[in-house]
Motif scaffolding. Structure first.
Motif, PDB file in Angstrom:
ATOM      1  N   UNK A 242       9.935   6.226  -6.546  1.00  0.00           N
ATOM      2  CA  UNK A 242       8.753   6.306  -5.512  1.00  0.00           C
ATOM      3  C   UNK A 242       7.794   6.770  -6.093  1.00  0.00           C
ATOM      4  N   UNK A 243       7.865   7.756  -7.110  1.00  0.00           N
ATOM      5  CA  UNK A 243       6.518   8.552  -7.693  1.00  0.00           C
ATOM      6  C   UNK A 243       5.808   7.476  -8.429  1.00  0.00           C
ATOM      7  N   UNK A 244       6.386   6.503  -9.395  1.00  0.00           N
ATOM      8  CA  UNK A 244       5.837   5.477 -10.068  1.00  0.00           C
ATOM      9  C   UNK A 244       5.254   4.617  -9.162  1.00  0.00           C
ATOM     10  N   UNK A 245       5.766   4.019  -8.130  1.00  0.00           N
ATOM     11  CA  UNK A 245       5.472   3.042  -7.236  1.00  0.00           C
ATOM     12  C   UNK A 245       4.309   3.473  -6.292  1.00  0.00           C
ATOM     13  N   UNK A 246       4.117   4.882  -5.844  1.00  0.00           N
ATOM     14  CA  UNK A 246       3.078   5.290  -5.246  1.00  0.00           C
ATOM     15  C   UNK A 246       1.951   5.291  -6.155  1.00  0.00           C
ATOM     16  N   UNK A 247       1.910   6.055  -7.182  1.00  0.00           N
ATOM     17  CA  UNK A 247       0.899   5.952  -8.194  1.00  0.00           C
ATOM     18  C   UNK A 247       0.286   4.748  -8.615  1.00  0.00           C
ATOM     19  N   UNK A 248       1.215   3.644  -8.718  1.00  0.00           N
ATOM     20  CA  UNK A 248       0.737   2.395  -9.147  1.00  0.00           C
ATOM     21  C   UNK A 248      -0.096   1.771  -7.844  1.00  0.00           C
ATOM     22  N   UNK A 249       0.414   1.973  -6.724  1.00  0.00           N
ATOM     23  CA  UNK A 249      -0.275   1.374  -5.590  1.00  0.00           C
ATOM     24  C   UNK A 249      -1.618   1.834  -5.344  1.00  0.00           C
ATOM     25  N   UNK A 250      -1.860   3.285  -5.251  1.00  0.00           N
ATOM     26  CA  UNK A 250      -3.125   4.144  -5.472  1.00  0.00           C
ATOM     27  C   UNK A 250      -4.026   3.602  -6.264  1.00  0.00           C
ATOM     28  N   UNK A 251      -3.525   3.395  -7.638  1.00  0.00           N
ATOM     29  CA  UNK A 251      -4.497   2.784  -8.785  1.00  0.00           C
ATOM     30  C   UNK A 251      -4.636   1.503  -8.682  1.00  0.00           C
TER      31      UNK A 251
ATOM     32  N   UNK B 205       4.439  -2.407  -9.575  1.00  0.00           N
ATOM     33  CA  UNK B 205       4.383  -2.497  -8.152  1.00  0.00           C
ATOM     34  C   UNK B 205       6.049  -2.791  -7.804  1.00  0.00           C
ATOM     35  N   UNK B 206       6.684  -3.026  -8.739  1.00  0.00           N
ATOM     36  CA  UNK B 206       8.302  -3.349  -8.416  1.00  0.00           C
ATOM     37  C   UNK B 206       9.150  -2.158  -8.774  1.00  0.00           C
ATOM     38  N   UNK B 207       8.726  -1.110  -9.112  1.00  0.00           N
ATOM     39  CA  UNK B 207       9.368   0.059  -9.619  1.00  0.00           C
ATOM     40  C   UNK B 207      10.094   0.688  -8.271  1.00  0.00           C
ATOM     41  N   UNK B 208      11.480   1.002  -8.536  1.00  0.00           N
ATOM     42  CA  UNK B 208      12.197   1.520  -7.578  1.00  0.00           C
ATOM     43  C   UNK B 208      12.026   2.856  -7.499  1.00  0.00           C
TER      44      UNK B 208
END
Length: 282
Positions: free
Chosen positions: A81-90, A76-79
């Motif tokens: 954007x793609x990792x952060x977006x996938x993290x939030x969605x999951x 959730x702290x990833x800078x």
């Protein structure tokens, strides 16, 4: 009532977990809502959800004794954007799985800023949490304290408190205290004074009511060394004496204990019995 259990596998099906918990000598448990090493998560069927809740009743386990742990890939702290977006969605899908099964708690590591800095990481975490809370009802998000390594955020109690207080709905956020991670961060639970200081800090910064689960893990690292390597109870640097001290506190005995130690071949049956022996339950 002291609640103790362990992280249980879901490979046999969600509905098998309550009985496996009882068979291992436990009365609380934690599970993953899906395979933790993938970005893919699917909702259980109505039949599975109903059978899971039926088995909880049959085994006399309240839903409040059930916890989910988010997948390993979430940051959730990833800078990025793609990792952060996938993290939030999951995370949102995981929350909806909890909601559907009736599990009231979803545990997550706050995340790592991976070099971008704590301010950037905390801002990302807050945005992720707020999106989760807006998308999932009836599930409390538990932020777990982590080892102070690799850009991790949340290794200090005050860091967790800062995140919670700045969220859009602080009352829907609790914490999980991991004994291995805490020892890595310098929280010494092997002495009476050390536990008292920890409890006082949690009460002052967060309120002890927010601590909904304790991850009961010994550690392969000495106090203050951020290794993040779990060890079986009594075989690490906390040791049996340290856990006897920690588990003797009334405040600690009111919080469910969940084992995440390496010894899982027998579904933690021996490990649960060992912890029970430390507190005089057997």
């Amino acid at each position: 009532m002291i609640r103790i259990g362990a992280h249980m596998p879901i490979s046999y099906g969600f509905e098998k977990v309550p009985q496996m918990t009882i068979d291992s000598g436990g009365n609380t448990f934690q599970i993953f809502p899906h395979s933790p090493r993938t970005w893919r998560a699917t909702m259980p069927s109505n039949k599975v959800s109903q059978e899971f809740q039926n088995q909880m009743k049959k085994c006399d386990l309240p839903l409040e004794a059930a916890f989910c742990h988010s997948g390993y890939l979430i940051n959730l702290a990833s800078p990025k954007d793609d990792i952060w977006q996938r993290s939030v969605e999951l995370l949102i899908v995981e929350g909806k799985i909890c909601q559907f099964l009736g599990i009231p708690y979803l545990n997550v590591h706050p995340g790592s800023h991976t070099g971008a800095g704590e301010k950037v990481g905390i801002d990302r975490i807050l945005k992720a949490i707020d999106r989760f809370l807006a998308s999932v009802d009836g599930v409390m998000l538990l932020l777990e304290n982590v080892s102070p390594k690799g850009g991790n955020i949340g290794y200090e109690i005050d860091q967790l408190a800062q995140i919670i207080k700045m969220s859009c709905d602080p009352k829907r956020i609790g914490i999980t205290y991991d004994t291995c991670h805490g020892f890595d961060a310098g929280y010494d639970i092997t002495t009476k004074d050390g536990v008292e200081r920890l409890l006082e800090q949690i009460e002052r910064a967060l309120g002890l009511w927010r601590v909904k689960m304790i991850h009961l893990n010994d550690t392969k690292a000495p106090l203050g060394k951020p290794l993040d390597r779990h060890e079986n109870i009594g075989k690490g640097f906390i040791g049996d004496k340290g856990f006897i001290n920690f588990l003797s506190f009334e405040q600690i005995q009111k919080i469910p204990w969940v084992l995440e130690t390496p010894n899982e071949e027998d579904l933690y049956t021996k490990e649960i019995a060992h912890v029970k022996s430390l507190v005089g339950l057997i």
